[in-house]
Design a protein around this motif. Structure first.
Motif, PDB file in Angstrom:
ATOM      1  N   ASN A  22      25.275  15.379 -66.572  1.00  0.00           N
ATOM      2  CA  ASN A  22      25.439  16.674 -65.916  1.00  0.00           C
ATOM      3  C   ASN A  22      26.627  17.432 -66.473  1.00  0.00           C
ATOM      4  OD1 ASN A  22      23.237  16.290 -64.239  1.00  0.00           O
ATOM      5  ND2 ASN A  22      24.440  15.445 -62.567  1.00  0.00           N
ATOM      6  N   ILE A  23      27.739  16.728 -66.669  1.00  0.00           N
ATOM      7  CA  ILE A  23      28.931  17.379 -67.203  1.00  0.00           C
ATOM      8  C   ILE A  23      28.679  17.881 -68.619  1.00  0.00           C
ATOM      9  CG2 ILE A  23      31.349  17.028 -67.848  1.00  0.00           C
ATOM     10  CD1 ILE A  23      30.830  17.128 -64.822  1.00  0.00           C
ATOM     11  N   GLU A  24      27.994  17.072 -69.405  1.00  0.00           N
ATOM     12  CA  GLU A  24      27.668  17.475 -70.776  1.00  0.00           C
ATOM     13  C   GLU A  24      26.841  18.751 -70.784  1.00  0.00           C
ATOM     14  OE1 GLU A  24      25.369  15.624 -74.711  1.00  0.00           O
ATOM     15  OE2 GLU A  24      25.100  14.730 -72.719  1.00  0.00           O
ATOM     16  N   ASN A  25      25.849  18.830 -69.897  1.00  0.00           N
ATOM     17  CA  ASN A  25      24.984  20.005 -69.849  1.00  0.00           C
ATOM     18  C   ASN A  25      25.728  21.240 -69.365  1.00  0.00           C
ATOM     19  OD1 ASN A  25      22.739  18.581 -70.747  1.00  0.00           O
ATOM     20  ND2 ASN A  25      22.123  17.982 -68.688  1.00  0.00           N
ATOM     21  N   ILE A  26      26.629  21.061 -68.392  1.00  0.00           N
ATOM     22  CA  ILE A  26      27.375  22.199 -67.853  1.00  0.00           C
ATOM     23  C   ILE A  26      28.315  22.784 -68.900  1.00  0.00           C
ATOM     24  CG2 ILE A  26      29.141  22.879 -66.164  1.00  0.00           C
ATOM     25  CD1 ILE A  26      27.889  20.848 -64.244  1.00  0.00           C
ATOM     26  N   PHE A  27      28.975  21.906 -69.656  1.00  0.00           N
ATOM     27  CA  PHE A  27      29.997  22.369 -70.591  1.00  0.00           C
ATOM     28  C   PHE A  27      29.531  22.283 -72.043  1.00  0.00           C
ATOM     29  CE2 PHE A  27      32.338  20.995 -66.792  1.00  0.00           C
ATOM     30  CZ  PHE A  27      33.027  22.170 -66.517  1.00  0.00           C
ATOM     31  N   THR A  28      28.247  22.581 -72.262  1.00  0.00           N
ATOM     32  CA  THR A  28      27.660  22.499 -73.604  1.00  0.00           C
ATOM     33  C   THR A  28      28.440  23.317 -74.629  1.00  0.00           C
ATOM     34  OG1 THR A  28      25.451  22.139 -72.714  1.00  0.00           O
ATOM     35  CG2 THR A  28      25.581  22.940 -74.962  1.00  0.00           C
ATOM     36  N   ASP A  76      31.132  18.095 -58.502  1.00  0.00           N
ATOM     37  CA  ASP A  76      30.465  16.830 -58.204  1.00  0.00           C
ATOM     38  C   ASP A  76      28.969  17.015 -58.390  1.00  0.00           C
ATOM     39  OD1 ASP A  76      29.520  18.206 -55.982  1.00  0.00           O
ATOM     40  OD2 ASP A  76      30.725  17.108 -54.532  1.00  0.00           O
ATOM     41  N   GLU A  77      28.184  16.024 -58.020  1.00  0.00           N
ATOM     42  CA  GLU A  77      26.737  16.072 -58.262  1.00  0.00           C
ATOM     43  C   GLU A  77      26.040  17.163 -57.470  1.00  0.00           C
ATOM     44  OE1 GLU A  77      25.911  12.451 -55.059  1.00  0.00           O
ATOM     45  OE2 GLU A  77      25.284  12.245 -57.133  1.00  0.00           O
ATOM     46  N   ASN A  78      26.707  17.688 -56.434  1.00  0.00           N
ATOM     47  CA  ASN A  78      26.137  18.769 -55.629  1.00  0.00           C
ATOM     48  C   ASN A  78      26.615  20.142 -56.066  1.00  0.00           C
ATOM     49  OD1 ASN A  78      24.698  16.994 -53.827  1.00  0.00           O
ATOM     50  ND2 ASN A  78      26.677  16.495 -52.879  1.00  0.00           N
ATOM     51  N   GLY A  79      27.386  20.195 -57.158  1.00  0.00           N
ATOM     52  CA  GLY A  79      27.868  21.462 -57.664  1.00  0.00           C
ATOM     53  C   GLY A  79      29.145  21.951 -57.012  1.00  0.00           C
ATOM     54  N   ALA A 109      28.924  29.109 -62.209  1.00  0.00           N
ATOM     55  CA  ALA A 109      29.265  28.758 -60.835  1.00  0.00           C
ATOM     56  C   ALA A 109      30.318  27.666 -60.781  1.00  0.00           C
ATOM     57  CB  ALA A 109      28.012  28.299 -60.088  1.00  0.00           C
ATOM     58  N   SER A 110      30.323  26.800 -61.792  1.00  0.00           N
ATOM     59  CA  SER A 110      31.212  25.649 -61.781  1.00  0.00           C
ATOM     60  C   SER A 110      32.557  25.912 -62.434  1.00  0.00           C
ATOM     61  CB  SER A 110      30.539  24.458 -62.476  1.00  0.00           C
ATOM     62  OG  SER A 110      29.355  24.113 -61.816  1.00  0.00           O
ATOM     63  N   VAL A 111      32.547  26.818 -63.407  1.00  0.00           N
ATOM     64  CA  VAL A 111      33.785  27.097 -64.119  1.00  0.00           C
ATOM     65  C   VAL A 111      34.561  28.175 -63.383  1.00  0.00           C
ATOM     66  CG1 VAL A 111      34.808  27.923 -66.258  1.00  0.00           C
ATOM     67  CG2 VAL A 111      32.796  26.453 -66.319  1.00  0.00           C
ATOM     68  N   VAL A 112      35.708  27.808 -62.870  1.00  0.00           N
ATOM     69  CA  VAL A 112      36.557  28.745 -62.146  1.00  0.00           C
ATOM     70  C   VAL A 112      37.544  29.329 -63.140  1.00  0.00           C
ATOM     71  CG1 VAL A 112      38.175  29.014 -60.228  1.00  0.00           C
ATOM     72  CG2 VAL A 112      36.358  27.316 -60.103  1.00  0.00           C
ATOM     73  N   TYR A 142      30.083   7.494 -60.840  1.00  0.00           N
ATOM     74  CA  TYR A 142      31.193   8.441 -60.869  1.00  0.00           C
ATOM     75  C   TYR A 142      31.590   8.726 -62.317  1.00  0.00           C
ATOM     76  CZ  TYR A 142      31.873   7.597 -55.867  1.00  0.00           C
ATOM     77  OH  TYR A 142      31.705   7.511 -54.504  1.00  0.00           O
ATOM     78  N   ILE A 143      32.386   9.767 -62.480  1.00  0.00           N
ATOM     79  CA  ILE A 143      33.051  10.018 -63.752  1.00  0.00           C
ATOM     80  C   ILE A 143      34.556   9.990 -63.498  1.00  0.00           C
ATOM     81  CG2 ILE A 143      31.201  11.370 -64.787  1.00  0.00           C
ATOM     82  CD1 ILE A 143      32.783  13.907 -63.985  1.00  0.00           C
TER      83      ILE A 143
END
Length: 274
Positions: free
Chosen positions: A210-216, A165-168, A150-153, A188-189
């Motif tokens: 969160n970023i680490e988990n999304i882009f594992t 962001d924190e809400n996706g 969902a986050s990676v376009v 923030y990052i």
């Protein structure tokens, strides 16, 4: 095998993931133990009906409490932010050891020799915990992949990725190859990236975890509690007094690798000085 066990394991690092683990183990355990009655557990005591339901369910409640204390309290006290795969497996066995010990002290026959009785309790606990524990890990992984998708376009023409962001909500879309590093800045990052030949940055309300988990499964890797780096943008790895320092391409930035991530980086980047 050593390389496999040295891989980073980040599926139970944030609060949401830990709650999924605890909640699933609790609910699955209550349902499973009351319906299937493993190991003839209903015959261990002379009870029935609601009394038996609460007795059987208490096994799952005790396991969930131990896992909750382990994940939220013990990890915090020991400052364990992330595991390597081998460390995670050892941690799981440690949780099983504690759960089985508590269950043995509460429900075991303490007049019998300790070790034979405890080993039997450990065996029951291990097999009773294994399925819900690793099923929850699978669920967390699937949710993480869904969040990543969902986050990676991405498109065939651009290959852009989205930084949410924190809400996706995606706040920045850019080529992964243009990201230099990401730095924690309070709530923030700060994403540092290349725009043509200029280095730019943007603040996004989110956490490094969160970023680490999304882009594992990408080239973005955590190296410090305050930094994620794009390993493809590292121009030099320097070792000083047993500490690693990463020199980032196109910049004069030098990012430290903390002790918790040194082993992981040595496996990610084979050329890291030993």
């Amino acid at each position: 095998m050593k390389h496999f066990l040295s891989q980073p394991f980040t599926l139970i690092d944030n609060t949401k993931q830990k709650l999924i683990l605890i909640g699933f183990c609790l609910v699955f355990g209550i349902i499973f133990i009351n319906i299937f009655l493993p190991f003839n557990i209903n015959l261990w005591e002379k009870d029935s009906g609601i009394q038996q339901f609460f007795r059987l369910s208490s096994f799952s409640f005790i396991a969930a409490i131990v896992i909750a204390c382990s994940q939220f309290l013990v990890r915090k006290l020991l400052k364990i932010n992330s595991f390597l795969l081998g460390g995670f497996l050892l941690w799981f066995f440690g949780e099983v050891i504690i759960i089985s010990l508590i269950l043995h002290l509460i429900y075991g026959n303490l007049t019998f020799p300790f070790w034979p009785e405890y080993l039997q309790s450990f065996r029951y606990t291990f097999f009773g915990t294994l399925i819900p524990y690793f099923s929850s890990i699978l669920i967390i992984y699937m949710l993480q992949q869904k969040e990543l998708n969902a986050s990676v376009v991405s498109s065939k023409g651009t290959g852009l990725i989205g930084i949410p962001d924190e809400n996706g909500v995606v706040k920045l879309s850019l080529l992964l190859s243009n990201i230099l590093y990401i730095e924690s800045a309070d709530n923030y990052i700060a994403v540092y990236y290349l725009d043509v030949d200029q280095i730019k940055s943007i603040l996004i309300r989110n956490t490094l975890k969160n970023i680490e988990n999304i882009f594992t499964n990408s080239s973005l890797k955590r190296c410090h509690r305050s930094y994620i780096v794009n390993i493809n943008m590292i121009k030099m790895v320097q070792k000083k007094s047993s500490k690693l320092y990463l020199h980032i391409k196109n910049t004069t930035t030098v990012i430290p690798v903390s002790r918790n991530y040194t082993t992981a980086f040595e496996s990610i980047i084979p050329s890291v000085p030993k």
